[in-house]
Design a protein around this motif. Structure first.
Motif, short mmCIF file in Angstrom:
data_model
loop_
_atom_site.label_atom_id
_atom_site.label_comp_id
_atom_site.label_asym_id
_atom_site.label_seq_id
_atom_site.Cartn_x
_atom_site.Cartn_y
_atom_site.Cartn_z
N ALA A 374 7.50 10.16 2.06
CA ALA A 374 8.69 9.90 0.93
C ALA A 374 8.98 8.62 0.54
CB ALA A 374 9.95 10.49 1.59
N ARG A 375 8.74 7.39 1.50
CA ARG A 375 8.78 6.20 1.01
C ARG A 375 7.69 5.72 0.23
NH1 ARG A 375 11.60 2.09 4.07
NH2 ARG A 375 12.57 2.95 5.81
N VAL A 376 6.53 6.18 0.55
CA VAL A 376 5.36 6.03 -0.42
C VAL A 376 5.46 6.59 -1.98
CG1 VAL A 376 2.69 6.32 -1.03
CG2 VAL A 376 3.79 5.70 1.28
N ALA A 377 6.13 8.00 -1.90
CA ALA A 377 6.25 8.67 -3.15
C ALA A 377 7.18 7.98 -4.05
CB ALA A 377 6.48 10.14 -2.93
N GLU A 378 8.40 7.52 -3.56
CA GLU A 378 9.42 6.89 -4.17
C GLU A 378 9.09 5.53 -4.75
OE1 GLU A 378 13.09 5.96 -1.63
OE2 GLU A 378 13.43 4.46 -3.24
N ALA A 379 8.25 4.67 -3.97
CA ALA A 379 7.71 3.44 -4.31
C ALA A 379 6.70 3.69 -5.34
CB ALA A 379 7.10 2.71 -3.19
N VAL A 380 5.83 4.67 -5.11
CA VAL A 380 4.75 4.79 -6.28
C VAL A 380 5.59 5.47 -7.74
CG1 VAL A 380 3.88 7.19 -5.88
CG2 VAL A 380 2.57 5.38 -6.60
#
Ligand SMILES: Cc1ncc(COP(=O)(O)O)c(C=O)c1O
Length: 384
Positions: A374-380
């Motif tokens: 979820a963190r990766v998706a938010e950042a990307v």
């Protein structure tokens, strides 16, 4: 991941920067889950004081051959050595041409060059990121001796049409399966579908040692005999040398670690596939081009790479958000200074060149959790 993955290599050798919330790979977590078995295996090797080509290597060779459905497995000391050995055993040398993709790690081509042969670089399919028979066929000349399909990122090459073209021209097919342990093509594990297949067990691969290691697999018993000779100075018995070879022997410590890890490979690959599916879902609305599993492939997601128009900005923003990323690979091999003498120029392999500017590899390892995804998706998503 392998050496070219600057961040993951740095991570292995150096402490992580303080702000990392999602590492690119996390070998410490994996070690914690198998610590007892690994520690016992390492202690066993040290107690035995048999350090090279001993019982651990023999056991691993048998188990890995069975795992990929090959008759023989020859353990060596890196994936690069595996490629070099497979090409040499196939009789490739000066004056020969070998067809390779340019969109791969440098070692694929390097192994050809160190034998005095010439790598002939070809483009890739824009969906699978791998070579196809249609791309390979026009590159065949009277000097062509072999084709090296690379199962890039863990996606398998469409091998049947390539094997067909190869048979027509009497060429050998040596699979570079360094990123594809356990990957399948039409329900069969890759590695021994051509003349020989080469694996790397670099620590961050899907199946990784605790140092350098690799293997060649084959169904051809004659080739296996030649490979065994070549990896150990052409030696038939102590101080008797039938041919000139190398010291490419596998270490017992590496084989012992691999023996502990091999039974986990399927589960770890399932973990990677589940994480890829979560990424696919979370990133569906971002406008990024997501990896596609071809219908003939069982992808093992050594790398989960997306495409974006503004890669460098996205990468910077992700780094600032504490998410480690990588680029595999930023400079196509045909444009590397090492191959300037071959005369390739920008524009020769347009798909490869465009991808080199667009791909961004996201954190990928079996233990990656939903919160991290979820963190990766938010950042990307924020950055794209
Ligand atoms: C596609 C490919 N081929 C060859 C190699 C070489 O393997 P090694 O690093 O074990 O020499 C690697 C990995 O580094 C790779 O990713």
């Amino acid at each position: 991941m392998s050496k070219p993955y600057a961040q993951s290599s740095a991570q292995i050798h150096n402490p992580q920067p303080a702000n990392v919330t999602v590492p690119f790979v996390d070998l410490k977590q994996q070690y914690a889950s198998i610590k007892q078995d690994v520690d016992a295996a390492l202690a066993r090797v040290i107690e035995n004081t048999s350090f090279i080509l001993g019982p651990e290597v023999r056991a691993f060779e048998a188990a890995f051959a069975e795992c990929v459905g090959a008759r023989a497995c020859i353990g060596v000391n890196s994936g690069t050595a595996a490629l070099q050995l497979a090409l040499m055993a196939a009789g490739i040398g000066a004056g020969d041409e070998v067809i390779v993709p340019s969109f791969t790690f440098f070692a694929t081509a390097e192994a050809v060059s160190v034998l005095g042969a010439t790598p002939v670089f070809v483009d890739i399919d824009p969906i699978s990121y791998t070579i196809t028979a249609e791309i390979v066929a026009p590159a065949i000349t009277p000097r062509t001796r072999a084709i090296i399909p690379v199962h890039l990122y863990g996606q398998t090459v469409d091998l049947d049409p390539i094997l067909e073209v190869a048979a027509k021209h009497n060429l050998c097919v040596i699979e570079d399966a360094a990123q594809a342990h356990g990957a399948e093509y039409k329900g069969k594990r890759v590695g021994a579908l051509g003349s020989a297949g080469c694996f790397s067990f670099y620590p961050s691969k899907n199946l990784g040692a605790y140092g350098e290691a690799g293997a060649v697999v084959t169904n051809d018993e004659k080739l296996a005999t030649q490979l065994r000779l070549l990896r150990d100075h052409g030696s038939t018995s102590k101080y008797a040398h039938a041919i000139v070879g190398y010291n490419f022997r596998m270490e017992e410590i590496q084989a012992a670690v691999l023996n502990v890890k091999l039974p986990h490979l399927n589960g770890w690959n399932d973990g990677r596939r589940a994480n890829a599916a979560r990424y696919n879902q979370s990133l569906a609305q971002t406008g990024l081009v997501l990896p596609r599993e071809m219908d003939y492939a069982h992808h093992v997601y050594h790398v989960y790479a997306v495409q974006t128009d503004n890669r460098d900005d996205v990468q910077k923003r992700m780094t600032a958000a504490g998410v480690q990323t990588g680029v595999h690979y930023p400079i196509p091999i045909h444009l590397q200074p090492a191959y300037a003498s071959l005369g390739y120029k920008r524009g020769d392999l347009p798909v490869t060149e465009a991808l080199a500017e667009r791909v961004l590899s996201l954190p990928m390892f079996p233990e990656l959790n939903e919160e991290q995804i979820a963190r990766v998706a938010e950042a990307v998503g924020r950055g794209n």
